[in-house]
Design a protein around this motif. Structure first.
Motif, PDB file in Angstrom:
ATOM      1  N   ALA A 277      26.224  32.029  17.348  1.00  0.00           N
ATOM      2  CA  ALA A 277      26.186  30.667  17.892  1.00  0.00           C
ATOM      3  C   ALA A 277      27.236  29.774  17.246  1.00  0.00           C
ATOM      4  O   ALA A 277      27.688  28.786  17.848  1.00  0.00           O
ATOM      5  N   ALA A 278      27.653  30.105  16.022  1.00  0.00           N
ATOM      6  CA  ALA A 278      28.703  29.318  15.364  1.00  0.00           C
ATOM      7  C   ALA A 278      30.041  29.465  16.082  1.00  0.00           C
ATOM      8  O   ALA A 278      30.923  28.603  15.935  1.00  0.00           O
ATOM      9  N   TYR A 279      30.211  30.526  16.876  1.00  0.00           N
ATOM     10  CA  TYR A 279      31.454  30.734  17.613  1.00  0.00           C
ATOM     11  C   TYR A 279      31.423  30.082  18.992  1.00  0.00           C
ATOM     12  O   TYR A 279      32.376  30.237  19.757  1.00  0.00           O
ATOM     13  N   GLY A 280      30.346  29.428  19.338  1.00  0.00           N
ATOM     14  CA  GLY A 280      30.330  28.674  20.585  1.00  0.00           C
ATOM     15  C   GLY A 280      29.183  28.947  21.526  1.00  0.00           C
ATOM     16  O   GLY A 280      28.579  28.005  22.045  1.00  0.00           O
ATOM     17  N   PRO A 281      28.833  30.215  21.807  1.00  0.00           N
ATOM     18  CA  PRO A 281      27.787  30.449  22.831  1.00  0.00           C
ATOM     19  C   PRO A 281      26.418  29.972  22.370  1.00  0.00           C
ATOM     20  O   PRO A 281      25.906  30.434  21.359  1.00  0.00           O
ATOM     21  N   SER A 282      25.843  29.045  23.093  1.00  0.00           N
ATOM     22  CA  SER A 282      24.532  28.495  22.723  1.00  0.00           C
ATOM     23  C   SER A 282      23.405  29.051  23.581  1.00  0.00           C
ATOM     24  O   SER A 282      22.245  28.918  23.217  1.00  0.00           O
ATOM     25  N   CYS A 283      23.722  29.657  24.723  1.00  0.00           N
ATOM     26  CA  CYS A 283      22.713  30.264  25.589  1.00  0.00           C
ATOM     27  C   CYS A 283      22.907  31.775  25.555  1.00  0.00           C
ATOM     28  O   CYS A 283      23.909  32.283  26.061  1.00  0.00           O
ATOM     29  N   GLN A 284      21.959  32.482  24.948  1.00  0.00           N
ATOM     30  CA  GLN A 284      22.109  33.924  24.776  1.00  0.00           C
ATOM     31  C   GLN A 284      20.828  34.634  25.211  1.00  0.00           C
ATOM     32  O   GLN A 284      19.728  34.177  24.916  1.00  0.00           O
ATOM     33  N   TRP A 285      21.035  35.736  25.936  1.00  0.00           N
ATOM     34  CA  TRP A 285      19.931  36.603  26.320  1.00  0.00           C
ATOM     35  C   TRP A 285      20.014  37.867  25.492  1.00  0.00           C
ATOM     36  O   TRP A 285      21.096  38.429  25.294  1.00  0.00           O
ATOM     37  N   LEU A 286      18.866  38.344  25.036  1.00  0.00           N
ATOM     38  CA  LEU A 286      18.791  39.577  24.272  1.00  0.00           C
ATOM     39  C   LEU A 286      17.833  40.521  24.982  1.00  0.00           C
ATOM     40  O   LEU A 286      16.658  40.179  25.177  1.00  0.00           O
ATOM     41  N   LEU A 287      18.329  41.681  25.371  1.00  0.00           N
ATOM     42  CA  LEU A 287      17.535  42.682  26.072  1.00  0.00           C
ATOM     43  C   LEU A 287      17.349  43.874  25.141  1.00  0.00           C
ATOM     44  O   LEU A 287      18.328  44.469  24.686  1.00  0.00           O
ATOM     45  N   LEU A 288      16.111  44.207  24.880  1.00  0.00           N
ATOM     46  CA  LEU A 288      15.784  45.245  23.906  1.00  0.00           C
ATOM     47  C   LEU A 288      14.827  46.245  24.532  1.00  0.00           C
ATOM     48  O   LEU A 288      13.810  45.859  25.114  1.00  0.00           O
TER      49      LEU A 288
END
Length: 476
Positions: free
Chosen positions: A363-374
């Motif tokens: 998130a420090a690199y910019g992307p604030s909306c992230q999906w994680l599929l596990l």
């Protein structure tokens, strides 16, 4: 089973109450009454109005018309209540499902340490060059390494030293839930080591510590929090064991329930939303409903991480995201999609926390909306990280409960019938103050009571059918 909304369709609204039906009942009642009068009249002709023979017939006609109108009104109210119950259950179920998906914790601080220190920079394309031919397998390369419980203590001291100042600053005292998940199998020795390392700094918190196996279900950690608003510290790591070939990682997340924060605090902080079951065989439907849950605005660019997905969903993921028109942060990873297994390692049950730690750092690199599929051998999960609170979606077209006209008329008719019987069998009591008081008391009880009884009995009879419909949808 997936996390999709239960697909129980709403029913069409019941037809409106019609005064024309009541008018038809009145006309038919009068016609049938006159027909009976003609058929039963003597051969000398119809009796005169002054003879009194018409009074009983008129009474029966009026009573029959009233009873028919009451039955029609009661039948209409029953239908309307059934439709209203069903549609309200559908909407409440959607609302409950959405509120469950919107549960989240605010990540107040995090620490993520990977063996490959340049991994995230390369994924974010802020650092040129490829990874080394022999990727590093350990973190803290300048410190000595002894595989086993000593390594656990070494990484644990480092994590606690990194995260402790933030916890002291934001939460100086109180109760603290600590969840520890590692790849080690000897949880008793880990627990002893943890208590020794934790108590060395004389922490001011009342702690409750829970250890999880590496193969524990990813969402199991939430059951330790329960209904409390206490902050949570999650420590996850893969540390070196003898004959271990996977690269190490260590992650710490200090989280708090949003209702426990002061107003304005953590407004733009990263939020970890509840992990929801994922059906990877219906990936397009699942991701579509993940987006439609209003967890992330459709206009915001997304970054999608995945780990453990089988061949079919992994190969179709990019196509599915393209078909759903999900805007991707294509400057990171491979067009906005990161295969964590290929980028780092396949950690099995620990992959969830490994990805969350990496995503929080990313998130420090910019992307604030992230999906994680596990996906693991027993289950699969979809997790959302974002720096905004979930959007509140209001249900449109809400209808008011039907007016209990049929119940009111039925109560009046019953009271009239009972009072008539009282006059017939107990005339002195019926015409006394006690009889009038009894009638008023009966009206007070039956007017609302019959409406309440009708709704409750309708709910009791209808609820099993709704539950069956939800189960048959395969989405309950």
């Amino acid at each position: 089973m997936g996390w999709s909304l239960p697909e129980v369709p709403e029913q069409e609204q019941a037809p409106s109450w019609s005064p024309w039906v009541c008018l038809l009942i009145i006309i038919l009642g009068i016609f049938i009454g006159l027909l009976v009068a003609v058929l039963k009249s003597p051969t000398t002709g119809l009796p005169s109005l002054s003879s009194g023979a018409w009074l009983p017939l008129t009474t029966w006609i009026f009573a029959s018309i009233s009873a028919a109108i009451v039955v029609y009104s009661f039948w209409w109210e029953t239908l309307a209540i059934r439709v209203w119950n069903w549609n309200e259950w559908c909407r409440n179920m959607r609302l409950a499902w959405r509120l469950r998906a919107h549960q989240h914790h605010v990540i107040l601080n995090h620490v993520f340490i990977a063996a490959d220190t340049g991994l995230l920079a390369r994924l974010a394309h802020t650092q040129q060059g490829e990874s080394a031919d022999t990727p590093p397998l350990k973190i803290l390369p300048d410190e000595p390494l002894t595989p086993g419980i000593s390594r656990f203590e070494q990484l644990l001291r480092h994590l606690i030293a990194q995260i402790m100042p933030s916890i002291r600053r934001r939460y100086p005292s109180g109760s603290l839930q600590i969840i520890v998940q590692t790849n080690g199998s000897d949880k008793d020795r880990e627990s002893q080591s943890f208590h020794r390392v934790w108590s060395a700094g004389s922490p001011p918190w009342r702690v409750e510590i829970h250890f999880q196996d590496a193969d524990s279900s990813f969402d199991d950690w939430r059951r330790f929090l329960g209904p409390t608003m206490h902050p949570a510290l999650v420590l996850a790591m893969h540390y070196r064991l003898p004959d271990d070939v996977l690269p190490e990682f260590a992650s710490a997340l200090f989280m708090m329930h949003p209702l426990a924060l002061n107003q304005g605090e953590g407004k733009n902080a990263l939020r970890l939303f509840r992990a929801m079951p994922l059906n990877t065989r219906a990936l397009a439907t699942e991701l579509s409903e993940l987006r439609e849950m209003a967890l992330t605005p459709a206009t915001r660019k997304h970054l999608v991480w995945h780990s453990g997905l089988s061949d079919a969903p992994r190969q179709s993921l990019s196509r599915v995201l393209n078909d759903l028109a999900v805007p991707l942060n294509d400057g990171i990873g491979t067009g906005g999609v990161i295969d964590y297994d290929s980028a780092c390692a396949r950690y099995s049950g620990l992959a969830g926390w490994a990805m969350i730690g990496a995503a929080a750092e990313m998130a420090a690199y910019g992307p604030s909306c992230q999906w994680l599929l596990l996906e693991d051998k027993d289950d699969a999960w979809a997790v959302v990280l974002r720096n905004m609170a979930p959007a509140v979606v209001q249900e449109h077209g809400m209808i008011q409960p039907p007016f209990p006209g049929g119940s009111v008329l039925m109560a009046l008719l019953l009271n009239i019938g009972l009072y008539r019987l009282m006059i017939h069998y107990f005339p002195s009591t019926a015409l006394s103050w006690s009889g009038i008081s009894l009638l008023l008391l009966s009206l007070i009880v039956t007017l609302p009571g019959l409406a309440i009884f009708l709704r409750r009995i309708t709910v009791r009879l209808q609820r099993p059918a709704f539950i069956r419909a939800a189960r048959q949808s395969g989405k309950e």
